[in-house]
Design an enzyme around this catalytic site. Structure first.
Site, PDB file in Angstrom:
ATOM      1  N   CYS A 126       0.855  -1.194   0.000  1.00  0.00           N
ATOM      2  CA  CYS A 126       0.000   0.000   0.000  1.00  0.00           C
ATOM      3  C   CYS A 126       0.892   1.246   0.000  1.00  0.00           C
ATOM      4  CB  CYS A 126      -0.951  -0.059   1.194  1.00  0.00           C
ATOM      5  SG  CYS A 126      -2.184   1.250   1.244  1.00  0.00           S
ATOM      6  N   ASP A 184      -8.566  -2.841  -7.656  1.00  0.00           N
ATOM      7  CA  ASP A 184      -8.148  -1.882  -6.627  1.00  0.00           C
ATOM      8  C   ASP A 184      -8.570  -0.472  -7.052  1.00  0.00           C
ATOM      9  OD1 ASP A 184      -6.832  -0.199  -4.854  1.00  0.00           O
ATOM     10  OD2 ASP A 184      -4.996  -1.381  -4.834  1.00  0.00           O
ATOM     11  N   HIS A 215      -7.950  -4.036  -3.378  1.00  0.00           N
ATOM     12  CA  HIS A 215      -6.888  -3.499  -2.529  1.00  0.00           C
ATOM     13  C   HIS A 215      -6.791  -4.338  -1.252  1.00  0.00           C
ATOM     14  CE1 HIS A 215      -4.108  -0.312  -1.425  1.00  0.00           C
ATOM     15  NE2 HIS A 215      -4.643  -0.291  -0.213  1.00  0.00           N
TER      16      HIS A 215
END
Length: 263
Positions: A126, A184, A215
Protein backbone atom coordinates in the site's frame (compact mmCIF):
# COMPACT_ATOMS: atom_id res chain seq x y z
CA UNK A 1 14.02 -21.47 9.70
CA UNK A 2 13.60 -20.45 13.35
CA UNK A 3 13.52 -16.69 13.85
CA UNK A 4 13.54 -14.11 16.61
CA UNK A 5 10.73 -11.53 16.41
CA UNK A 6 10.99 -9.58 19.65
CA UNK A 7 13.74 -7.07 18.89
CA UNK A 8 13.38 -3.35 18.22
CA UNK A 9 15.64 -0.33 17.99
CA UNK A 10 14.99 3.40 17.95
CA UNK A 11 16.91 4.72 14.96
CA UNK A 12 18.00 8.33 14.78
CA UNK A 13 16.55 10.43 11.94
CA UNK A 14 16.54 14.20 11.27
CA UNK A 15 12.86 14.15 12.26
CA UNK A 16 13.23 12.29 15.55
CA UNK A 17 13.72 8.72 16.75
CA UNK A 18 12.06 6.00 14.67
CA UNK A 19 10.98 2.76 16.34
CA UNK A 20 12.03 -0.09 14.07
CA UNK A 21 11.20 -3.75 14.62
CA UNK A 22 13.72 -6.42 13.65
CA UNK A 23 12.94 -9.98 12.59
CA UNK A 24 15.86 -12.29 11.81
CA UNK A 25 16.99 -15.91 11.71
CA UNK A 26 18.29 -17.34 14.98
CA UNK A 27 20.99 -19.46 13.36
CA UNK A 28 24.44 -17.83 13.33
CA UNK A 29 25.55 -16.55 9.95
CA UNK A 30 25.32 -13.64 7.57
CA UNK A 31 22.03 -12.73 5.90
CA UNK A 32 20.88 -10.07 3.40
CA UNK A 33 18.82 -7.19 4.75
CA UNK A 34 15.26 -6.27 3.83
CA UNK A 35 13.50 -3.00 4.64
CA UNK A 36 9.77 -3.76 4.94
CA UNK A 37 7.30 -0.90 4.80
CA UNK A 38 3.83 -1.23 6.30
CA UNK A 39 0.44 0.02 5.25
CA UNK A 40 -0.89 3.32 6.66
CA UNK A 41 -1.77 1.46 9.90
CA UNK A 42 1.90 0.95 10.89
CA UNK A 43 3.19 -2.35 12.33
CA UNK A 44 0.01 -4.40 12.71
CA UNK A 45 -0.40 -8.12 13.20
CA UNK A 46 -0.52 -8.84 9.44
CA UNK A 47 2.65 -6.78 8.89
CA UNK A 48 4.46 -8.61 11.70
CA UNK A 49 3.47 -11.95 10.17
CA UNK A 50 4.74 -10.77 6.77
CA UNK A 51 8.05 -9.77 8.36
CA UNK A 52 8.29 -13.13 10.11
CA UNK A 53 7.69 -14.94 6.82
CA UNK A 54 10.56 -13.17 5.06
CA UNK A 55 12.86 -13.59 8.06
CA UNK A 56 12.14 -17.32 7.96
CA UNK A 57 13.38 -17.34 4.35
CA UNK A 58 16.82 -16.17 5.46
CA UNK A 59 16.68 -12.36 5.65
CA UNK A 60 17.15 -9.75 8.36
CA UNK A 61 13.91 -7.74 8.14
CA UNK A 62 13.60 -4.23 9.58
CA UNK A 63 10.11 -2.69 9.84
CA UNK A 64 9.99 1.02 10.75
CA UNK A 65 7.04 2.94 12.13
CA UNK A 66 6.37 5.17 9.14
CA UNK A 67 4.63 7.90 11.19
CA UNK A 68 7.17 8.04 14.02
CA UNK A 69 7.12 11.85 14.21
CA UNK A 70 3.31 11.94 14.29
CA UNK A 71 2.44 9.07 16.65
CA UNK A 72 3.94 7.84 19.96
CA UNK A 73 6.37 4.93 19.60
CA UNK A 74 4.55 1.60 19.56
CA UNK A 75 1.32 2.96 18.08
CA UNK A 76 -0.70 0.58 15.93
CA UNK A 77 -3.53 2.30 14.05
CA UNK A 78 -6.77 0.25 14.00
CA UNK A 79 -8.12 -1.35 10.84
CA UNK A 80 -11.34 0.68 10.82
CA UNK A 81 -12.74 3.80 9.18
CA UNK A 82 -11.35 6.16 11.81
CA UNK A 83 -7.98 4.44 11.57
CA UNK A 84 -7.93 4.72 7.78
CA UNK A 85 -8.80 8.43 7.99
CA UNK A 86 -6.02 8.94 10.54
CA UNK A 87 -3.42 7.07 8.51
CA UNK A 88 -4.37 8.86 5.30
CA UNK A 89 -4.16 12.24 7.03
CA UNK A 90 -0.66 11.41 8.28
CA UNK A 91 0.34 10.35 4.78
CA UNK A 92 -0.01 13.90 3.49
CA UNK A 93 1.06 15.65 6.70
CA UNK A 94 4.52 14.09 6.84
CA UNK A 95 7.28 15.78 4.85
CA UNK A 96 8.49 13.94 1.75
CA UNK A 97 12.08 14.47 2.89
CA UNK A 98 11.27 12.67 6.13
CA UNK A 99 10.13 9.57 4.26
CA UNK A 100 13.42 9.56 2.33
CA UNK A 101 15.52 10.12 5.47
CA UNK A 102 13.73 7.22 7.15
CA UNK A 103 14.67 4.92 4.28
CA UNK A 104 18.32 5.87 4.49
CA UNK A 105 18.36 5.34 8.27
CA UNK A 106 16.98 1.80 8.00
CA UNK A 107 19.20 0.87 5.06
CA UNK A 108 22.28 2.07 6.94
CA UNK A 109 21.20 0.07 9.99
CA UNK A 110 20.72 -3.09 7.94
CA UNK A 111 24.02 -2.66 6.13
CA UNK A 112 25.91 -2.34 9.42
CA UNK A 113 24.04 -5.08 11.33
CA UNK A 114 26.56 -7.63 12.64
CA UNK A 115 24.65 -10.50 11.00
CA UNK A 116 24.21 -8.72 7.65
CA UNK A 117 25.96 -9.47 4.37
CA UNK A 118 25.48 -5.81 3.44
CA UNK A 119 23.24 -6.70 0.48
CA UNK A 120 19.97 -4.73 0.61
CA UNK A 121 16.43 -5.08 -0.70
CA UNK A 122 13.16 -3.30 0.06
CA UNK A 123 9.49 -4.22 -0.05
CA UNK A 124 6.26 -2.62 0.98
CA UNK A 125 2.48 -2.79 0.90
CA UNK A 126 0.00 0.00 0.00
CA UNK A 127 1.72 3.27 1.01
CA UNK A 128 4.63 0.98 1.82
CA UNK A 129 4.72 -0.03 -1.83
CA UNK A 130 5.25 3.63 -2.75
CA UNK A 131 7.85 4.02 0.00
CA UNK A 132 9.73 0.95 -1.21
CA UNK A 133 9.57 2.39 -4.74
CA UNK A 134 11.29 5.53 -3.47
CA UNK A 135 13.72 3.57 -1.30
CA UNK A 136 14.81 1.72 -4.44
CA UNK A 137 16.26 5.02 -5.66
CA UNK A 138 19.09 4.52 -3.16
CA UNK A 139 22.02 3.14 -5.19
CA UNK A 140 22.78 0.29 -2.75
CA UNK A 141 19.30 -1.26 -3.11
CA UNK A 142 19.63 -4.25 -5.41
CA UNK A 143 15.96 -5.26 -5.59
CA UNK A 144 12.54 -3.95 -4.59
CA UNK A 145 9.04 -5.38 -4.36
CA UNK A 146 6.08 -3.00 -4.45
CA UNK A 147 2.67 -4.44 -3.59
CA UNK A 148 -0.19 -2.26 -4.94
CA UNK A 149 1.82 0.92 -4.43
CA UNK A 150 -0.55 3.83 -3.90
CA UNK A 151 -0.31 7.41 -5.17
CA UNK A 152 2.70 7.06 -7.48
CA UNK A 153 0.56 7.82 -10.52
CA UNK A 154 -1.03 10.94 -8.98
CA UNK A 155 1.98 12.27 -7.05
CA UNK A 156 0.04 12.02 -3.80
CA UNK A 157 2.70 11.23 -1.18
CA UNK A 158 3.83 13.68 1.47
CA UNK A 159 2.97 17.22 2.47
CA UNK A 160 1.47 19.25 -0.39
CA UNK A 161 0.91 15.96 -2.31
CA UNK A 162 3.35 16.86 -5.05
CA UNK A 163 5.89 14.05 -4.80
CA UNK A 164 8.54 13.49 -7.47
CA UNK A 165 8.57 9.70 -7.54
CA UNK A 166 7.80 9.49 -11.27
CA UNK A 167 10.53 12.03 -12.07
CA UNK A 168 13.15 10.10 -10.09
CA UNK A 169 12.54 6.70 -11.69
CA UNK A 170 15.83 6.85 -13.66
CA UNK A 171 17.62 6.68 -10.29
CA UNK A 172 16.38 3.11 -9.77
CA UNK A 173 19.20 0.70 -10.59
CA UNK A 174 17.99 -2.54 -9.00
CA UNK A 175 15.36 -4.96 -10.27
CA UNK A 176 11.72 -4.18 -9.45
CA UNK A 177 8.78 -6.49 -8.81
CA UNK A 178 5.51 -4.59 -9.26
CA UNK A 179 2.28 -6.27 -8.11
CA UNK A 180 -1.24 -4.86 -8.47
CA UNK A 181 -4.90 -5.71 -7.98
CA UNK A 182 -7.08 -5.09 -11.02
CA UNK A 183 -10.08 -4.33 -8.82
CA UNK A 184 -8.15 -1.88 -6.63
CA UNK A 185 -9.97 1.49 -6.76
CA UNK A 186 -6.91 3.32 -5.42
CA UNK A 187 -4.79 2.47 -8.48
CA UNK A 188 -7.11 2.23 -11.53
CA UNK A 189 -6.04 0.92 -14.92
CA UNK A 190 -5.00 4.34 -16.19
CA UNK A 191 -2.95 4.93 -13.03
CA UNK A 192 -1.12 1.63 -13.39
CA UNK A 193 -0.36 2.48 -16.99
CA UNK A 194 1.27 5.75 -15.95
CA UNK A 195 3.69 3.80 -13.76
CA UNK A 196 4.27 1.08 -16.38
CA UNK A 197 5.08 3.58 -19.10
CA UNK A 198 7.40 5.58 -16.86
CA UNK A 199 9.36 2.48 -15.82
CA UNK A 200 9.62 1.37 -19.44
CA UNK A 201 10.75 4.78 -20.67
CA UNK A 202 13.47 4.90 -18.02
CA UNK A 203 14.79 1.46 -18.97
CA UNK A 204 14.24 0.03 -15.48
CA UNK A 205 14.52 -3.76 -15.18
CA UNK A 206 11.13 -4.78 -13.78
CA UNK A 207 8.53 -7.51 -13.52
CA UNK A 208 4.83 -6.59 -13.70
CA UNK A 209 1.99 -8.75 -12.34
CA UNK A 210 -1.71 -7.97 -12.05
CA UNK A 211 -4.11 -10.12 -10.01
CA UNK A 212 -7.90 -10.20 -10.07
CA UNK A 213 -8.09 -8.85 -6.55
CA UNK A 214 -9.11 -5.73 -4.64
CA UNK A 215 -6.89 -3.50 -2.53
CA UNK A 216 -5.33 -5.16 0.56
CA UNK A 217 -5.58 -8.69 -0.82
CA UNK A 218 -2.34 -9.61 0.98
CA UNK A 219 -3.65 -8.61 4.43
CA UNK A 220 -4.56 -11.79 6.28
CA UNK A 221 -7.39 -10.09 8.16
CA UNK A 222 -10.63 -8.96 6.58
CA UNK A 223 -12.79 -9.96 3.62
CA UNK A 224 -10.41 -8.98 0.80
CA UNK A 225 -7.65 -11.42 1.77
CA UNK A 226 -6.77 -13.91 -0.96
CA UNK A 227 -4.41 -16.52 0.50
CA UNK A 228 -3.64 -18.15 -2.85
CA UNK A 229 -2.66 -14.88 -4.50
CA UNK A 230 -0.73 -13.88 -1.39
CA UNK A 231 1.36 -17.04 -1.46
CA UNK A 232 2.15 -16.53 -5.15
CA UNK A 233 3.21 -12.94 -4.46
CA UNK A 234 5.44 -13.82 -1.54
CA UNK A 235 7.04 -16.66 -3.49
CA UNK A 236 7.87 -14.28 -6.35
CA UNK A 237 9.34 -11.79 -3.90
CA UNK A 238 11.50 -14.41 -2.20
CA UNK A 239 12.78 -15.58 -5.60
CA UNK A 240 13.73 -12.02 -6.53
CA UNK A 241 15.51 -11.31 -3.26
CA UNK A 242 17.37 -14.62 -3.11
CA UNK A 243 18.56 -14.13 -6.70
CA UNK A 244 19.54 -10.48 -6.44
CA UNK A 245 20.89 -10.37 -2.88
CA UNK A 246 23.15 -13.37 -3.16
CA UNK A 247 26.48 -13.28 -4.97
CA UNK A 248 25.12 -14.08 -8.43
CA UNK A 249 23.15 -11.98 -10.92
CA UNK A 250 25.22 -8.84 -10.29
CA UNK A 251 26.05 -6.12 -12.84
CA UNK A 252 29.27 -6.85 -14.73
CA UNK A 253 31.56 -4.72 -16.82
CA UNK A 254 31.49 -5.40 -20.55
CA UNK A 255 34.40 -4.96 -22.91
CA UNK A 256 33.05 -1.55 -23.89
CA UNK A 257 33.03 -0.35 -20.32
CA UNK A 258 29.25 -0.42 -19.85
CA UNK A 259 27.44 -2.54 -17.28
CA UNK A 260 24.86 -5.23 -17.82
CA UNK A 261 23.20 -7.90 -15.70
CA UNK A 262 23.34 -11.57 -16.56
CA UNK A 263 20.34 -13.82 -15.85
Amino acid sequence: MIITDNESIDLSTPYGPMRTYVFRPVAPGKYPGLLLYSEIFQVTGPIRRTAAYFASQGFIVAVPEIYHELEPAGTVIPYDTAGADRGNKHKTTKELASYDADARAVLDYLKSHPSSTGKLGVLGICIGGHLSFRAAMNPDVLAATCFYATDIHKRGLGKSTKDNSLDRIPEIKGEMLMVWGRQDPHIPTEGRQVVYQALTAAGVHFQWHEFNNAHAFLRDEGPRYDPVSAQICYTMAVELFKRKLNDGDLPIKTAGGTTETKH
